[in-house]
Design a protein around this motif. Sequence first.
Motif, PDB file in Angstrom:
ATOM      1  N   LEU A  66      -4.277   8.384   2.650  1.00  0.00           N
ATOM      2  CA  LEU A  66      -3.140   8.342   1.730  1.00  0.00           C
ATOM      3  C   LEU A  66      -3.600   8.083   0.293  1.00  0.00           C
ATOM      4  N   ILE A  67      -4.553   7.187   0.127  1.00  0.00           N
ATOM      5  CA  ILE A  67      -5.063   6.892  -1.210  1.00  0.00           C
ATOM      6  C   ILE A  67      -5.704   8.131  -1.826  1.00  0.00           C
ATOM      7  N   SER A  68      -6.448   8.843  -1.013  1.00  0.00           N
ATOM      8  CA  SER A  68      -7.076  10.079  -1.492  1.00  0.00           C
ATOM      9  C   SER A  68      -6.015  11.085  -1.936  1.00  0.00           C
ATOM     10  N   GLU A  69      -4.952  11.217  -1.141  1.00  0.00           N
ATOM     11  CA  GLU A  69      -3.878  12.154  -1.479  1.00  0.00           C
ATOM     12  C   GLU A  69      -3.125  11.712  -2.736  1.00  0.00           C
ATOM     13  N   ILE A  70      -2.943  10.388  -2.889  1.00  0.00           N
ATOM     14  CA  ILE A  70      -2.250   9.868  -4.074  1.00  0.00           C
ATOM     15  C   ILE A  70      -3.065  10.189  -5.325  1.00  0.00           C
ATOM     16  N   LYS A  71      -4.368  10.002  -5.232  1.00  0.00           N
ATOM     17  CA  LYS A  71      -5.244  10.278  -6.373  1.00  0.00           C
ATOM     18  C   LYS A  71      -5.222  11.754  -6.756  1.00  0.00           C
ATOM     19  N   GLN A  72      -4.833  12.609  -5.796  1.00  0.00           N
ATOM     20  CA  GLN A  72      -4.733  14.036  -6.061  1.00  0.00           C
ATOM     21  C   GLN A  72      -3.329  14.410  -6.543  1.00  0.00           C
ATOM     22  N   GLY A  73      -2.461  13.412  -6.708  1.00  0.00           N
ATOM     23  CA  GLY A  73      -1.140  13.657  -7.266  1.00  0.00           C
ATOM     24  C   GLY A  73      -0.013  13.786  -6.257  1.00  0.00           C
ATOM     25  N   ASP A  74      -0.238  13.422  -5.011  1.00  0.00           N
ATOM     26  CA  ASP A  74       0.788  13.538  -3.968  1.00  0.00           C
ATOM     27  C   ASP A  74       1.678  12.293  -3.971  1.00  0.00           C
ATOM     28  N   ASP A  75       2.866  12.412  -4.539  1.00  0.00           N
ATOM     29  CA  ASP A  75       3.803  11.284  -4.612  1.00  0.00           C
ATOM     30  C   ASP A  75       4.346  10.899  -3.236  1.00  0.00           C
ATOM     31  N   GLN A  76       4.464  11.862  -2.346  1.00  0.00           N
ATOM     32  CA  GLN A  76       4.931  11.570  -0.994  1.00  0.00           C
ATOM     33  C   GLN A  76       3.947  10.652  -0.270  1.00  0.00           C
TER      34      GLN A  76
ATOM     35  N   ALA B 164       7.666  -7.533  -5.217  1.00  0.00           N
ATOM     36  CA  ALA B 164       7.072  -6.474  -4.392  1.00  0.00           C
ATOM     37  C   ALA B 164       7.073  -5.141  -5.142  1.00  0.00           C
ATOM     38  N   GLN B 165       8.171  -4.838  -5.790  1.00  0.00           N
ATOM     39  CA  GLN B 165       8.265  -3.587  -6.552  1.00  0.00           C
ATOM     40  C   GLN B 165       7.236  -3.561  -7.684  1.00  0.00           C
ATOM     41  N   GLU B 166       7.110  -4.672  -8.387  1.00  0.00           N
ATOM     42  CA  GLU B 166       6.124  -4.759  -9.468  1.00  0.00           C
ATOM     43  C   GLU B 166       4.702  -4.626  -8.923  1.00  0.00           C
ATOM     44  N   ALA B 167       4.449  -5.224  -7.759  1.00  0.00           N
ATOM     45  CA  ALA B 167       3.119  -5.132  -7.147  1.00  0.00           C
ATOM     46  C   ALA B 167       2.784  -3.681  -6.814  1.00  0.00           C
ATOM     47  N   PHE B 168       3.720  -2.957  -6.240  1.00  0.00           N
ATOM     48  CA  PHE B 168       3.462  -1.554  -5.907  1.00  0.00           C
ATOM     49  C   PHE B 168       3.327  -0.696  -7.166  1.00  0.00           C
ATOM     50  N   LEU B 169       4.061  -1.044  -8.200  1.00  0.00           N
ATOM     51  CA  LEU B 169       3.920  -0.328  -9.463  1.00  0.00           C
ATOM     52  C   LEU B 169       2.511  -0.527 -10.034  1.00  0.00           C
ATOM     53  N   ARG B 170       2.031  -1.766  -9.945  1.00  0.00           N
ATOM     54  CA  ARG B 170       0.670  -2.042 -10.419  1.00  0.00           C
ATOM     55  C   ARG B 170      -0.378  -1.331  -9.562  1.00  0.00           C
TER      56      ARG B 170
ATOM     57  N   LEU C 279      -4.624   2.435  -9.261  1.00  0.00           N
ATOM     58  CA  LEU C 279      -5.272   2.921  -8.048  1.00  0.00           C
ATOM     59  C   LEU C 279      -6.689   3.426  -8.307  1.00  0.00           C
ATOM     60  N   GLU C 280      -6.941   3.905  -9.506  1.00  0.00           N
ATOM     61  CA  GLU C 280      -8.288   4.373  -9.835  1.00  0.00           C
ATOM     62  C   GLU C 280      -9.294   3.226  -9.818  1.00  0.00           C
ATOM     63  N   LYS C 281      -8.829   2.003 -10.025  1.00  0.00           N
ATOM     64  CA  LYS C 281      -9.707   0.834 -10.051  1.00  0.00           C
ATOM     65  C   LYS C 281      -9.993   0.296  -8.651  1.00  0.00           C
ATOM     66  N   TYR C 282      -9.256   0.757  -7.653  1.00  0.00           N
ATOM     67  CA  TYR C 282      -9.440   0.263  -6.286  1.00  0.00           C
ATOM     68  C   TYR C 282     -10.776   0.741  -5.733  1.00  0.00           C
TER      69      TYR C 282
ATOM     70  N   VAL D 260     -12.739   1.735  -2.732  1.00  0.00           N
ATOM     71  CA  VAL D 260     -12.416   2.208  -1.383  1.00  0.00           C
ATOM     72  C   VAL D 260     -13.302   1.583  -0.312  1.00  0.00           C
ATOM     73  N   ASN D 261     -14.370   0.913  -0.708  1.00  0.00           N
ATOM     74  CA  ASN D 261     -15.235   0.246   0.267  1.00  0.00           C
ATOM     75  C   ASN D 261     -14.709  -1.135   0.646  1.00  0.00           C
ATOM     76  N   ARG D 262     -13.656  -1.584  -0.005  1.00  0.00           N
ATOM     77  CA  ARG D 262     -13.040  -2.871   0.311  1.00  0.00           C
ATOM     78  C   ARG D 262     -11.723  -2.640   1.037  1.00  0.00           C
ATOM     79  N   LYS D 263     -11.230  -3.665   1.665  1.00  0.00           N
ATOM     80  CA  LYS D 263      -9.990  -3.568   2.425  1.00  0.00           C
ATOM     81  C   LYS D 263      -8.789  -3.447   1.470  1.00  0.00           C
ATOM     82  N   PHE D 264      -7.980  -2.415   1.676  1.00  0.00           N
ATOM     83  CA  PHE D 264      -6.854  -2.150   0.781  1.00  0.00           C
ATOM     84  C   PHE D 264      -5.833  -3.287   0.814  1.00  0.00           C
TER      85      PHE D 264
END
Length: 187
Positions: free
Chosen positions: A8-18, A49-55, A60-63, A65-69
């Motif tokens: 999902l993270i990979s797809e989000i980074k490619q612009g998939d809002d779903q 929660a909404q603010e956390a997901f917005l952040r 997301l580019e700073k995440y 991927v080798n660490r637990k999401f």
Amino acid sequence: MDSLTKRLISEIKQGDDQAFAELVDLYKDKVYQVAYRMVGHPQEAQDVAQEAFLRVYTNLEKYDVNRKFSTWLFRIATNVAIDRLRKRKPDFYLQDKVKGTEDITYESQLAVTDDLPEDQVVQFELQDWIQAEINHLPPKYRTAIILKYLEDLSLKEISDIMDLPVATVKTRIHRGREALRKRMRHV
């Protein structure tokens, strides 16, 4: 769930809002629970929660991927909650007492539609009392107690979320538990 999250993270980074909607759906309940236990009010917890997901979305580019999401996400949620607690101003809550009365709350004036069994009421009161006592702890202890005992996370996960050494997390849990024990003995 980790492979699904990574996909999902990979797809989000490619612009998939779903894909982001799916990611939110996977974690929304846990993030809300952490937020609620931190701030103590449902509407404010939803805002946190909404603010956390917005952040998450904007950073997301700073995440890494080798660490637990979930660790990264909970760190963001707890930081948002702590920020909110620091900025908190007196507000209106249903549990507040009506001015000019003795023990009447706004909540008690609402019409009750369902009768609750007595044991369920006692359980809710006990949970509310414990949550209220947890809310009186300083944020550094409150965070550690909530993540350990209410979210059932390991010391390592808490350490990652709070960005502290495990030994410091143990100390905060111990001190938080002691402070909570003293508060509950004197009430």
